[in-house]
Design a protein around this motif. Sequence first.
Motif, short mmCIF file in Angstrom:
data_model
loop_
_atom_site.label_atom_id
_atom_site.label_comp_id
_atom_site.label_asym_id
_atom_site.label_seq_id
_atom_site.Cartn_x
_atom_site.Cartn_y
_atom_site.Cartn_z
N GLY A 77 8.13 -6.86 0.46
CA GLY A 77 7.55 -5.63 -0.20
C GLY A 77 8.35 -4.83 -1.06
N SER A 80 6.00 -1.81 0.29
CA SER A 80 4.73 -2.17 0.88
C SER A 80 5.13 -3.18 1.65
CB SER A 80 3.97 -2.88 -0.31
OG SER A 80 4.50 -3.86 -0.80
N ILE A 83 4.09 -9.88 1.74
CA ILE A 83 2.85 -10.50 1.48
C ILE A 83 3.11 -11.86 1.75
CG2 ILE A 83 2.01 -8.82 -0.12
CD1 ILE A 83 2.95 -10.61 -2.41
N GLU A 98 -1.39 -16.11 -5.34
CA GLU A 98 -2.05 -15.32 -4.64
C GLU A 98 -2.93 -16.39 -3.73
OE1 GLU A 98 -4.18 -10.88 -4.26
OE2 GLU A 98 -3.24 -11.50 -6.43
N TYR A 104 -4.67 -8.88 -1.46
CA TYR A 104 -3.69 -7.60 -1.36
C TYR A 104 -4.03 -6.94 -2.59
CZ TYR A 104 -0.85 -10.48 1.64
OH TYR A 104 -0.55 -11.44 2.71
N ASP A 106 -4.72 -3.55 -2.40
CA ASP A 106 -4.27 -2.14 -2.45
C ASP A 106 -3.22 -1.85 -3.42
OD1 ASP A 106 -2.17 -0.01 -0.81
OD2 ASP A 106 -4.02 0.42 -0.25
N TYR A 109 0.76 -2.78 -3.24
CA TYR A 109 1.18 -4.19 -3.56
C TYR A 109 1.40 -4.49 -4.98
CZ TYR A 109 -0.25 -4.99 1.44
OH TYR A 109 -0.27 -5.01 2.72
N LYS A 113 3.26 -7.76 -6.46
CA LYS A 113 2.83 -9.00 -7.10
C LYS A 113 3.44 -9.26 -8.45
CE LYS A 113 -1.43 -7.91 -6.38
NZ LYS A 113 -2.86 -7.82 -6.23
#
Length: 160
Positions: A77, A80, A83, A98, A104, A106, A109, A113
């Motif tokens: 992350g 974060s 993931i 994803e 994810y 929030d 993230y 991403k």
Amino acid sequence: MKKLYSIFLLLFIYSCSERIPTSLEGEWVIDEIKYLNTSVYPETISSDIEISFNVVGYENAEKIKFINEHSAVILPGFKSEKITVDFIKNGNQVEFKEHKGLNYTDESYELTKRIFLHKYEILKGEEKGQLILKSDSTSLKILNQDLLMGNRNNNLFNGY
């Protein structure tokens, strides 16, 4: 007959050359990340206790872990937690997407991403065991952890 020897010679040379691995299974140490031509580096935040093997010279390095059996990849992350996303490998390309059901959403993230979730071309790096994953916005240089550990052990036992 000369053509047959030439074909065997070319096949032998091709089979001995280092190629992009067909399997990405395992842990890969992140050597460098460039996002929009700027060097960045993840900082995973986690409350979990984790025991991991570190390679000398890469003690605090973040890692990417490919799990081929589930077509999953665990990504570090950017301020974060890690993931877990899906990956689709097709020849010399890999795409991080994803995973349906793992949301994810929030805000913490979003940067992770934005940096990682792309389709990449897989290129052979300059060092043995190094791959470069290159997308339009992100470039990742990663090193195969097993190969790094093997090289360190060989150097240790060979007196280097």
